[in-house]
Design a protein around this motif. Structure first.
Motif, PDB file in Angstrom:
ATOM      1  N   THR A 168       0.826  -1.210   0.000  1.00 44.07           N
ATOM      2  CA  THR A 168       0.000   0.000   0.000  1.00 44.07           C
ATOM      3  C   THR A 168       0.859   1.259   0.000  1.00 44.07           C
ATOM      4  O   THR A 168       2.008   1.236   0.463  1.00 44.07           O
ATOM      5  CB  THR A 168      -0.902   0.044   1.251  1.00 44.07           C
ATOM      6  N   PRO A 169       0.304   2.375  -0.492  1.00 48.36           N
ATOM      7  CA  PRO A 169       1.036   3.644  -0.430  1.00 48.36           C
ATOM      8  C   PRO A 169       1.362   4.040   1.010  1.00 48.36           C
ATOM      9  O   PRO A 169       2.432   4.586   1.278  1.00 48.36           O
ATOM     10  CB  PRO A 169       0.057   4.636  -1.081  1.00 48.36           C
ATOM     11  N   GLU A 170       0.423   3.769   1.927  1.00 45.48           N
ATOM     12  CA  GLU A 170       0.657   4.115   3.330  1.00 45.48           C
ATOM     13  C   GLU A 170       1.827   3.313   3.900  1.00 45.48           C
ATOM     14  O   GLU A 170       2.651   3.827   4.665  1.00 45.48           O
ATOM     15  CB  GLU A 170      -0.596   3.842   4.163  1.00 45.48           C
ATOM     16  N   GLY A 171       1.886   2.050   3.508  1.00 49.98           N
ATOM     17  CA  GLY A 171       2.978   1.211   3.971  1.00 49.98           C
ATOM     18  C   GLY A 171       4.322   1.667   3.423  1.00 49.98           C
ATOM     19  O   GLY A 171       5.321   1.708   4.148  1.00 49.98           O
ATOM     20  N   LYS A 172       4.348   1.994   2.152  1.00 52.94           N
ATOM     21  CA  LYS A 172       5.589   2.472   1.545  1.00 52.94           C
ATOM     22  C   LYS A 172       6.031   3.791   2.175  1.00 52.94           C
ATOM     23  O   LYS A 172       7.236   4.046   2.334  1.00 52.94           O
ATOM     24  CB  LYS A 172       5.398   2.633   0.040  1.00 52.94           C
ATOM     25  N   LYS A 173       5.066   4.622   2.571  1.00 52.38           N
ATOM     26  CA  LYS A 173       5.401   5.880   3.246  1.00 52.38           C
ATOM     27  C   LYS A 173       6.054   5.603   4.602  1.00 52.38           C
ATOM     28  O   LYS A 173       7.002   6.285   5.002  1.00 52.38           O
ATOM     29  CB  LYS A 173       4.137   6.725   3.431  1.00 52.38           C
ATOM     30  N   LEU A 174       5.550   4.575   5.299  1.00 51.39           N
ATOM     31  CA  LEU A 174       6.113   4.234   6.595  1.00 51.39           C
ATOM     32  C   LEU A 174       7.557   3.744   6.443  1.00 51.39           C
ATOM     33  O   LEU A 174       8.427   4.089   7.252  1.00 51.39           O
ATOM     34  CB  LEU A 174       5.260   3.176   7.289  1.00 51.39           C
ATOM     35  N   ILE A 175       7.820   2.962   5.412  1.00 50.17           N
ATOM     36  CA  ILE A 175       9.191   2.532   5.147  1.00 50.17           C
ATOM     37  C   ILE A 175      10.085   3.748   4.920  1.00 50.17           C
ATOM     38  O   ILE A 175      11.224   3.816   5.406  1.00 50.17           O
ATOM     39  CB  ILE A 175       9.234   1.584   3.935  1.00 50.17           C
ATOM     40  N   GLN A 176       9.558   4.738   4.195  1.00 56.46           N
ATOM     41  CA  GLN A 176      10.316   5.961   3.936  1.00 56.46           C
ATOM     42  C   GLN A 176      10.611   6.711   5.230  1.00 56.46           C
ATOM     43  O   GLN A 176      11.692   7.289   5.395  1.00 56.46           O
ATOM     44  CB  GLN A 176       9.542   6.860   2.967  1.00 56.46           C
ATOM     45  N   ILE A 177       9.656   6.694   6.164  1.00 61.20           N
ATOM     46  CA  ILE A 177       9.868   7.355   7.458  1.00 61.20           C
ATOM     47  C   ILE A 177      11.033   6.709   8.200  1.00 61.20           C
ATOM     48  O   ILE A 177      11.865   7.385   8.813  1.00 61.20           O
ATOM     49  CB  ILE A 177       8.578   7.297   8.298  1.00 61.20           C
ATOM     50  N   TYR A 178      11.105   5.387   8.142  1.00 57.75           N
ATOM     51  CA  TYR A 178      12.239   4.690   8.759  1.00 57.75           C
ATOM     52  C   TYR A 178      13.560   5.143   8.141  1.00 57.75           C
ATOM     53  O   TYR A 178      14.558   5.340   8.836  1.00 57.75           O
ATOM     54  CB  TYR A 178      12.095   3.184   8.590  1.00 57.75           C
ATOM     55  N   ASP A 179      13.551   5.271   6.812  1.00 52.88           N
ATOM     56  CA  ASP A 179      14.782   5.577   6.099  1.00 52.88           C
ATOM     57  C   ASP A 179      15.185   7.048   6.182  1.00 52.88           C
ATOM     58  O   ASP A 179      16.333   7.389   5.878  1.00 52.88           O
ATOM     59  CB  ASP A 179      14.638   5.184   4.623  1.00 52.88           C
ATOM     60  N   THR A 180      14.256   7.894   6.591  1.00 53.47           N
ATOM     61  CA  THR A 180      14.555   9.331   6.646  1.00 53.47           C
ATOM     62  C   THR A 180      14.495   9.845   8.087  1.00 53.47           C
ATOM     63  O   THR A 180      15.514  10.102   8.714  1.00 53.47           O
ATOM     64  CB  THR A 180      13.584  10.120   5.746  1.00 53.47           C
ATOM     65  N   VAL A 181      13.283   9.937   8.642  1.00 53.89           N
ATOM     66  CA  VAL A 181      13.113  10.515   9.980  1.00 53.89           C
ATOM     67  C   VAL A 181      13.866   9.719  11.043  1.00 53.89           C
ATOM     68  O   VAL A 181      14.708  10.250  11.780  1.00 53.89           O
ATOM     69  CB  VAL A 181      11.615  10.598  10.347  1.00 53.89           C
ATOM     70  N   LEU A 182      13.565   8.426  11.156  1.00 52.67           N
ATOM     71  CA  LEU A 182      14.131   7.634  12.241  1.00 52.67           C
ATOM     72  C   LEU A 182      15.622   7.358  12.048  1.00 52.67           C
ATOM     73  O   LEU A 182      16.359   7.201  13.034  1.00 52.67           O
ATOM     74  CB  LEU A 182      13.364   6.320  12.389  1.00 52.67           C
ATOM     75  N   ALA A 183      16.057   7.300  10.817  1.00 53.68           N
ATOM     76  CA  ALA A 183      17.474   7.047  10.556  1.00 53.68           C
ATOM     77  C   ALA A 183      18.355   8.203  11.021  1.00 53.68           C
ATOM     78  O   ALA A 183      19.570   8.022  11.201  1.00 53.68           O
ATOM     79  CB  ALA A 183      17.695   6.794   9.072  1.00 53.68           C
TER      80      ALA A 183
END
Length: 520
Positions: free
Chosen positions: A421-436
């Motif tokens: 899902t788009p929402e799921g892919k956005k969450l992966i992006q959050i891991y790779d940007t914000v949380l990283a």
């Protein structure tokens, strides 16, 4: 019924906590822990922490659960699950080791030196697994990173099979984006901007602008902003000594001051010090909170459950508020989140290792992520078609299957379902940007410092402060003690065993013995 489980059940019910399952009657392939005959199922008992999962704690008998049955079918096993209450986990584990009532497989909360393990590995309760893994766990050896294996090793031998974490930044700052939009604000960056956001939430009528919780657990954002987490992994070098980060009195007082401001202004519940995990989550899902901390991988499930009571609600993970050094974030997890130890006298250890080896297979990933074809998902043109549930009860069930029953995996997030899902892919992006880019860490000692083990009142856990500190922290936020007395708290901590901790930590640091340096 297993003796340990009976002890737990009696104690737990007396405390008003649900254990949630019983044990099975012998009848498939002999007693627990014995080798199965040809064609028979491998039968073994396994003690699992409930982890405050609603689905688990509400189950009348988890051993009869449909997903447990499906797991048994796929792995040719007969599991005897013994649940250990989440809130009393360490106490119950220590009790179990003291009485000798040990399940065939025991779940630890990390490595071999966790407080809950009570020195059982060193005492020879469990078997080394190196030879078994080479013969029956080659997929585990290939899949799980070295640092995770190192954390479950003792004197050069592997003693557990670890569930691992590839991204140590797991906890995140959550906000009700719909409330932020309603207030006409952008996501805050600093502590001051965050307080202004919470004040705006209060004006909107939000009951808990910042959702507090007992022991500051999952409510510790501002200690991260000032880099003063009073946790087990938070030592630093100050001068010629290695000391806990809460020795930074100026920043600790700033952090406590933020909580007192929230308390005085009604931005945090007046009873936050007694809010348990269940109340914490239920309050949030009822739409009565604006900002809180939770593991990022649970975002979509919580949002689905929240929308059941507040359809317009929208959750967002934002960068954690920054303090005086321009940084922030929550404590970084270790590389091992759960681990599985096999009792030394178990007869069918090779089959148990095969059970865990299956956990990292493609078949297991499909089962735990999507369930059963024709029931919870279908395949069209070679692609899986799966719709994540939105009903709160069904969401709990999905999370239970994906996170609780899937015992060995990379627990950073469930990539299979997020990629759909788009929402799921956005969450992966959050891991790779914000949380990283955020998170706090410090000098860590493995094994745990002996001086901490001997002095539990001054000993922190992975995400809670030492009992001695917690008492003063709460009193200061409640206005019962002046925050300016924090230096006195440090002296009290030192006098009650802390001086021994500092000496041991400094000695080990100078010898480069059993230390891990900060990752960020």
């Amino acid at each position: 019924m297993n003796k340990w489980f009976k002890v737990s059940l009696v104690s737990t019910l007396a405390l008003g906590t649900l254990v949630g399952c019983g044990t099975k009657e012998d009848g498939n392939s002999g007693k627990d822990g014995q080798a199965a005959g040809p064609g028979e199922k491998t039968k073994f008992s396994i003690a699992l922490r409930t982890l405050a999962f609603n689905y688990v704690e509400k189950s009348p008998n988890l051993n009869e659960d449909k997903w447990v049955k499906r797991l048994e079918e796929k792995t040719n096993t007969d599991l005897n699950i013994v649940l250990v209450p989440h809130k009393e986990y360490e106490q119950k584990m220590v009790q179990m080791f003291a009485t000798g009532d040990v399940a065939d497989v025991m779940q630890g909360s990390g490595g071999v030196n966790g407080k809950e393990m009570a020195g059982s590995v060193q005492a020879g309760v469990f078997m080394p697994l190196d030879d078994l893994l080479k013969k029956h766990g080659q997929n585990l050896l290939k899949k799980i990173p070295k640092d995770a294996w190192d954390q479950v090793s003792y004197q050069g031998k592997i003693y557990a099979i670890p569930e691992y974490l590839s991204n140590p930044s797991r906890r995140a700052t959550w906000v009700r984006q719909d409330l932020l939009d309603k207030a006409g604000l952008k996501a805050p960056k600093t502590v001051e901007e965050t307080l202004d956001m919470l004040r705006a939430f209060k004006k909107l009528g939000v009951e808990n602008p910042y959702m507090g919780r007992q022991d500051f657990k999952y409510a510790d954002t501002f200690f991260g902003a000032y880099d003063v987490y009073p946790y087990l992994s938070m030592f630093e070098k100050q001068g010629d000594q290695v000391v806990p980060k809460f020795f930074d009195s100026d920043n600790m007082q700033k952090a406590l001051g933020v909580y007192k401001t929230m308390y005085d202004e009604g931005l945090i519940n007046k009873e936050f010090a007694t809010i348990n995990p269940t109340t914490f989550k239920n309050t949030i899902l009822a739409g009565k909170a604006g900002m809180w901390t939770m593991n990022a991988n649970e975002l979509l499930q919580w949002e689905a459950q929240l929308k059941a009571s507040v359809p317009e609600a929208k959750l967002e993970i934002i960068p954690s508020p920054t303090g005086t050094d321009g940084k922030g974030g929550h404590y970084l997890y270790g590389s091992v989140t759960r681990s599985y130890f096999i009792k030394k006298d178990v007869k069918n250890a090779e089959s148990i290792v095969k059970f865990f080896d299956w956990m990292v297979s493609d078949e297991a990933e499909k089962f735990f992520t999507f369930g059963v074809e024709g029931e919870t998902y279908k395949t069209e043109n070679g692609k899986i078609v799966y719709t994540s549930p939105t009903d709160p009860t069904a969401v709990d069930e999905e999370r239970y299957r994906q996170a609780f029953l899937w015992m060995v995996q990379d627990t950073t997030y469930n990539k299979g379902s997020l990629d759909l899902t788009p929402e799921g892919k956005k969450l992966i992006q959050i891991y790779d940007t914000v949380l990283a880019k955020e998170g706090r860490d410090g000098i860590t000692f493995e094994p745990r410092l002996e001086s901490l083990t001997k002095n539990p009142d001054v000993s922190p856990n992975s995400d809670t402060a030492p009992p001695l500190l917690l008492t003063h922290m709460v009193k200061m936020v409640y206005g019962k003690e002046p925050i300016s007395d924090w230096p006195k708290v440090i002296e009290e901590w030192k006098s009650k065993g802390g001086n021994e901790v500092i000496k041991e930590a400094t000695d080990k640091f100078n010898k480069n013995e059993g230390i891990t340096m900060p990752r960020r």
